[in-house]
Design an enzyme around this catalytic site. Sequence first.
Site, PDB file in Angstrom:
ATOM      1  N   SER A 166       0.981  -1.357   0.039  1.00 46.33           N
ATOM      2  CA  SER A 166       0.000   0.052  -0.102  1.00 46.33           C
ATOM      3  C   SER A 166       0.799   1.193   0.127  1.00 46.33           C
ATOM      4  O   SER A 166       1.409   1.414  -0.906  1.00 46.33           O
ATOM      5  CB  SER A 166      -0.830  -0.134   1.125  1.00 46.33           C
ATOM      6  OG  SER A 166      -2.030   1.043   1.102  1.00 46.33           O
ATOM      7  N   ASP A 221      -5.731  -3.997  -2.417  1.00 45.45           N
ATOM      8  CA  ASP A 221      -4.860  -3.512  -1.410  1.00 45.45           C
ATOM      9  C   ASP A 221      -4.095  -4.704  -1.058  1.00 45.45           C
ATOM     10  O   ASP A 221      -4.746  -5.770  -0.449  1.00 45.45           O
ATOM     11  CB  ASP A 221      -5.294  -2.640  -0.332  1.00 45.45           C
ATOM     12  CG  ASP A 221      -4.356  -1.977   0.434  1.00 45.45           C
ATOM     13  OD1 ASP A 221      -3.601  -2.699   1.042  1.00 45.45           O
ATOM     14  OD2 ASP A 221      -4.439  -0.922   0.457  1.00 45.45           O
TER      15      ASP A 221
END
Length: 732
Positions: free
Chosen positions: A68, A214
């Site tokens: 991320s 993610d």
Amino acid sequence: MIRMSIKRFGGKILLSALLLWSLVLAAAERPKVGLVLSGGGARGAAHIGVLRVIEEQGIPIDYIAGTSMGAIIGGLYASGMSLDEIEKQLAGIDWADMLTDSPRRKNLSYRRKREDEEFLVRYSAGFSDGEIKLPQGLLQGQKLLLFLRKLTLPVAKIRRFDDLPIPFRAVATDISTGEAVVLGQGDLALAMRASASIPSVFSPVELEGRLLVDGGVSDNLPVDVVRAMGADRLIVVDVSTPLADREKLGDVLSITDQLTTIMTRKNTEQSLRMLGKQDVLIVPDLSGVATTDFPKSMQALIPGEKAARQQQSGLAQLAAETEKTGLAQKPGKVKDGMPVIEFMELANDSGLSDKAIQRYFSSVQLGQPLNVLALEEGISELYGLDLFKQVSYKLVEKDGRTGIRLEVQEKPWGPAYLQGGLQLHGDWSNGNGFNLGMSYTRTAVNSRGGEFRGILELGERPRLFAEFYQPLDTDRDFFIAPRLEYTRNTIGHYIEGENQGEYDLSEVLASLSLGLNLSSWGELRVGWQGGRGNVDIRSGFPGVEEGSYGTGMLFARFGLDTLDSLFFPRQGYWLQTELLSYSRNWGDDHDFQQLELDAGWAFSRDRNSFMFRGQLGLTKDSDAPLYGMYRLGGFLNLSGYYKDELSGQHMGHGMLGYMRRLDDVGLIPVYLGATLEVGNTWQFAEDIGEDWLLGGSLFLGLDTPLGPLYMGYARGEEDHSTVFLYVGAPLK
């Protein structure tokens, strides 16, 4: 003599070989250092502070893996970007703009800007085969991907992440299986974008047949990934959000956030258990920065640096173990000159023709270094048509030549869309009114971008509207637009501020216009409009006669609009001017001509914004019938007076507005504003400018996802005052 020289030369070669071999052995003995950067949203900026301390210690980083925000900062650092430049780029982000999918309003087409005047919500749902279709995320990540593309251009030709100045891996999650996906080759910008695709917020990234979200869902702290790359020692930075205490779980939002945190913390704890005594764990105290506090992200740098210094002994030991080889160094800097672009190709996954798309990139010169600004301007203008899920680019190599591949993806939930809307006004002195609405838009009807749009409004002012908009050329400069419309307005008749009665003015109109688009800032239209109207007394004695009438006119309209917001403008200007010629020759029951003008300008200083607006309406010979009268009154149209309280053959209105933004950058901007206004209507030309009336307002405004909301107090002359609530477009 020659024999001695050969011996000496051979001895030097042997000595050099031995020295080189000793360096190789020393390098082989040096422990390989891997850097692990966790996800954490806005808290991830702490990674920059940690890296500064690592550089001060002179510890060489051999491998980086991140998830991320850790993937974004780690990927940029691995590409050779300096920490100063990374910090500068992150600090310069307008997060309110970055975390929206919509183009900046100035880049929207003029046609899309006019849709702001409707009271419809800003988000639409797809509609086809009788089914509602929604996007895969609130955001498509258009702006984030372009941002990462620009920053990684110096290494855009590198396909294997092992060939970067520092070998790198980004971690994402296959949403169909829940498994972690380690990205070590391909498009660096797209890999970072995939790793940061927060489920439901950003749409997934389709990559090599997988749908990626993610990496925090599956491996927020990729310790195992760096070990697999070959690291002997790890520096692990955990900026993930800890679980909230029970006392803080008091509403549905906090509960939802806690569920997400539980999922992330679970795999983070698993990774932490993999660490050994020789590894260095750094956990900054980021209690003042929440995961979603992106405007405050730079506040995480100091805690990151502080936490790294608290692990001074571990970092110093690691520095000592790596220093003996003399190989400690910063990542190598990749040459950052722009590549020369020799060709351009288009991957067009939309209903718009290739020629219609290519015109937006005519300023990108082949045979010249890439002009990123010109390229991004073309992308923004094309994306401003609001027809596409994503418009992006990447560098490609063919036969030893460097080119640009433009990638245009239409919205999978299109090309037909539904939008709902609500318009509401509450007036303490004059009652309430509301409208409910729904629109249907069918885009890309043909390869030139034909479009149908229909709107149905029910309530105080019912309306039925249908228009077909057809560009006439691939450059989309010229267009034709036939339209049908039914409206009914309830209008009060006031004498000295007292309502004497109300009447309904309803019209059925058809029009045909020919237009010229002036880039994204303006439009010119000429055409004919005609139809039938009717006047019906609704209550009291409004001083009008009932009956029907015919209407027909020729018109010429010119408009320009560069405002950044129609509702809470901070910069830009607008102008709308119109010439109307009603005539029996065109189907009207009367002969009269009118000139209309609406212009304004907005500018800002820090949190403060100022706006000037002027309106003018003139009727030649002062002979317009009832349906041609100008009207004033209502919020921002001579505030303090009732809506449409004033009417006449001529009209003038001026406004000075001020707003101050009260909040920091947030999802719903809040403003405190005030207006000072002057205006009136007149029956005869010789009276224009006499008896100006003063009005003004003090209001609190919220720019909500459903549209603008205003509440406040307005006051005019002669005891005109009211407390109001307004939802919708007040400048309509």
